[in-house]
Design a protein around this motif. Structure first.
Motif, mmCIF file in Angstrom:
data_model
loop_
_atom_site.group_PDB
_atom_site.id
_atom_site.type_symbol
_atom_site.label_atom_id
_atom_site.label_comp_id
_atom_site.label_asym_id
_atom_site.label_seq_id
_atom_site.Cartn_x
_atom_site.Cartn_y
_atom_site.Cartn_z
ATOM 1 N N ILE A 114 0.841 -1.196 0.000
ATOM 2 C CA ILE A 114 0.000 0.000 0.000
ATOM 3 C C ILE A 114 0.879 1.250 0.000
ATOM 4 O O ILE A 114 0.611 2.232 -0.702
ATOM 5 N N GLY A 115 1.955 1.212 0.774
ATOM 6 C CA GLY A 115 2.862 2.352 0.834
ATOM 7 C C GLY A 115 3.504 2.652 -0.505
ATOM 8 O O GLY A 115 3.628 3.819 -0.901
ATOM 9 N N ASP A 116 3.948 1.609 -1.221
ATOM 10 C CA ASP A 116 4.550 1.808 -2.544
ATOM 11 C C ASP A 116 3.573 2.502 -3.489
ATOM 12 O O ASP A 116 3.942 3.424 -4.222
ATOM 13 N N LEU A 138 2.178 8.139 5.010
ATOM 14 C CA LEU A 138 1.809 7.836 6.399
ATOM 15 C C LEU A 138 0.669 8.723 6.874
ATOM 16 O O LEU A 138 -0.276 8.269 7.532
ATOM 17 N N GLU A 139 0.731 10.004 6.524
ATOM 18 C CA GLU A 139 -0.315 10.947 6.934
ATOM 19 C C GLU A 139 -1.650 10.578 6.308
ATOM 20 O O GLU A 139 -2.698 10.685 6.957
ATOM 21 N N TRP A 140 -1.634 10.135 5.039
ATOM 22 C CA TRP A 140 -2.879 9.751 4.385
ATOM 23 C C TRP A 140 -3.449 8.475 5.004
ATOM 24 O O TRP A 140 -4.666 8.351 5.168
ATOM 25 N N ILE A 141 -2.603 7.537 5.356
ATOM 26 C CA ILE A 141 -3.086 6.315 5.996
ATOM 27 C C ILE A 141 -3.755 6.652 7.328
ATOM 28 O O ILE A 141 -4.800 6.097 7.679
ATOM 29 N N GLU A 142 -3.166 7.594 8.072
ATOM 30 C CA GLU A 142 -3.789 8.049 9.315
ATOM 31 C C GLU A 142 -5.091 8.776 9.038
ATOM 32 O O GLU A 142 -6.094 8.587 9.742
ATOM 33 N N ARG A 143 -5.101 9.613 8.006
ATOM 34 C CA ARG A 143 -6.269 10.440 7.703
ATOM 35 C C ARG A 143 -7.487 9.595 7.344
ATOM 36 O O ARG A 143 -8.619 9.958 7.673
ATOM 37 N N GLU A 150 2.364 2.606 10.147
ATOM 38 C CA GLU A 150 3.627 2.044 9.672
ATOM 39 C C GLU A 150 3.440 0.617 9.151
ATOM 40 O O GLU A 150 4.006 0.223 8.128
ATOM 41 N N ARG A 151 2.628 -0.139 9.880
ATOM 42 C CA ARG A 151 2.366 -1.522 9.467
ATOM 43 C C ARG A 151 1.555 -1.555 8.177
ATOM 44 O O ARG A 151 1.836 -2.368 7.289
ATOM 45 N N ARG A 152 0.552 -0.691 8.059
ATOM 46 C CA ARG A 152 -0.287 -0.673 6.840
ATOM 47 C C ARG A 152 0.537 -0.216 5.642
ATOM 48 O O ARG A 152 0.272 -0.631 4.516
ATOM 49 N N HIS A 158 -3.932 -8.242 0.130
ATOM 50 C CA HIS A 158 -4.511 -9.478 0.679
ATOM 51 C C HIS A 158 -4.377 -9.553 2.200
ATOM 52 O O HIS A 158 -5.017 -10.393 2.841
ATOM 53 N N GLN A 159 -3.573 -8.668 2.770
ATOM 54 C CA GLN A 159 -3.399 -8.649 4.223
ATOM 55 C C GLN A 159 -4.362 -7.693 4.920
ATOM 56 O O GLN A 159 -4.323 -7.572 6.147
ATOM 57 N N LEU A 160 -5.228 -7.029 4.156
ATOM 58 C CA LEU A 160 -6.187 -6.076 4.708
ATOM 59 C C LEU A 160 -7.609 -6.607 4.585
ATOM 60 O O LEU A 160 -7.923 -7.398 3.688
ATOM 61 N N SER A 161 -8.473 -6.169 5.490
ATOM 62 C CA SER A 161 -9.896 -6.495 5.388
ATOM 63 C C SER A 161 -10.527 -5.698 4.257
ATOM 64 O O SER A 161 -9.903 -4.781 3.690
#
Length: 347
Positions: A114-116, A138-143, A150-152, A158-161
């Motif tokens: 997701i980060g890439d 990182l800020e967008w994942i938090e938002r 960091e983990r996301r 496939h590792q996410l719901s």
């Protein structure tokens, strides 16, 4: 009055295949203002998703599209022959037009984190350095409300719901800071609580950024709750556009009334629930009627099959494409329409 952010006038679309042409969209006209949410509703197969793809410039080579006018913030998106200008869309998509796909898990790249994917959007469309792009990701994942950013950032789809994939897709769609977001059935496959959270997230980000949103959904109740205006589609045609407050008692098109009749909120029991009469027409036919609802409509006349209906005003922000629109006194459940003479506007 300022010009609309998005102007679509008489957009038609055909797909060419081995069996001939399929007339998918027919003279679709829409307008969307900055900061406005427009709901696009209709049965499955009514043309909602393909309209969304067309407005994002995501049609494949077999698509034959043409329009009378297609503009984004005044920018003409057509070439000299009335066909979509692909180069113009390439400059808009991702940067000024964001897209949330119906199936986020399939839309996300399965072999990239997701980060890439987020960092690629941020570097390509906002010109950030690698370090700044990682921080912004990182800020967008938090938002968007994903826990453990960091983990996301290191996770694969496939590792996410399902709900987490949808939030990641929203982050990808908005990271380029677009002015228009096209959300195609953004809550498909999600449980009710997650649906509400995703829609609240979209609405909050839209308010925060003054974002225009085209929300594609088959859920009339959701559209009425979440949208400023609603456009109703049937078989590739927009048949009515109206404010949500007019939907329940003020809908003038027979198809809109039948859609309302088919919603769970319209019946006290399952047995009392009624569907829309008939079936969607085969869009590969060469003899499609001018109004594609004519063969399902109990009040259709010869001209409904022969002449495209002129858009008629039914009050502020309310237009209906019908030769025989239902008048307020005839709603709901009228057997015979009243023939009003509202002001005609261009189709």
């Amino acid at each position: 009055m300022s010009a609309p952010l998005l102007e679509v006038d008489a957009l038609s679309l055909r797909f060419h295949g081995a069996q001939g042409a399929v007339h998918v969209l027919d003279r679709v006209s829409l307008e969307l203002a900055a900061g406005e949410t427009l709901g696009l509703v209709g049965e499955s197969g009514s043309g909602k998703s393909v309209t969304a793809l067309a407005l994002a410039g995501l049609l494949d080579a077999q698509a034959d599209a043409a329009a009378r006018r297609l503009r984004f913030q005044g920018l003409d998106l057509l070439d000299g022959s009335g066909r979509p200008a692909r180069a113009a869309w390439d400059a808009l998509r991702g940067r000024r037009i964001g897209f949330v796909f119906q199936s986020p898990r399939r839309a996300l790249h399965p072999l990239r984190t997701i980060g890439d994917q987020l960092q690629q959007v941020l570097r390509l469309h906002r010109g950030l350095s690698a370090r700044a792009a990682r921080q912004a990701a990182l800020e967008w994942i938090e938002r968007v409300g994903l826990p453990e950013p960091e983990r996301r950032l290191r996770a694969f789809a496939h590792q996410l719901s399902g709900g987490q994939c949808q939030r990641a897709m929203i982050a990808l769609a908005l990271a380029g800071e677009p002015e228009l977001l096209i959300a195609d059935e953004p809550t498909t496959g999600l449980d009710v609580i997650t649906q509400a959270r995703v829609l609240d997230l979209l609405a909050g980000l839209a308010r925060e950024r003054g974002l225009a949103t085209l929300l594609i959904t088959h859920d009339l109740a959701l559209a009425a709750q979440r949208c400023d205006r609603i456009a109703v589609m049937h078989a590739g045609q927009v048949v009515e556009t109206l404010p949500p407050r007019h939907l329940r008692e003020g809908a003038a098109h027979p198809y809109t009334r039948q859609l309302l009749r088919a919603t769970p909120q319209s019946a006290n029991t399952l047995d009392a629930l009624r569907g829309v009469d008939g079936r969607l027409p085969d869009l590969a036919r060469t003899d499609l009627p001018a109004c594609r609802f004519a063969e399902r409509c109990p009040q259709a006349e010869a001209r409904c099959r022969m002449q495209p209906p002129v858009a008629q005003r039914q009050g502020t922000a309310h237009r209906v494409h019908c030769w025989l629109p239902l008048a307020p006194a005839a709603r709901p459940g009228a057997e015979h329409p009243v023939h009003p003479t509202p002001e005609a506007v261009p189709a």
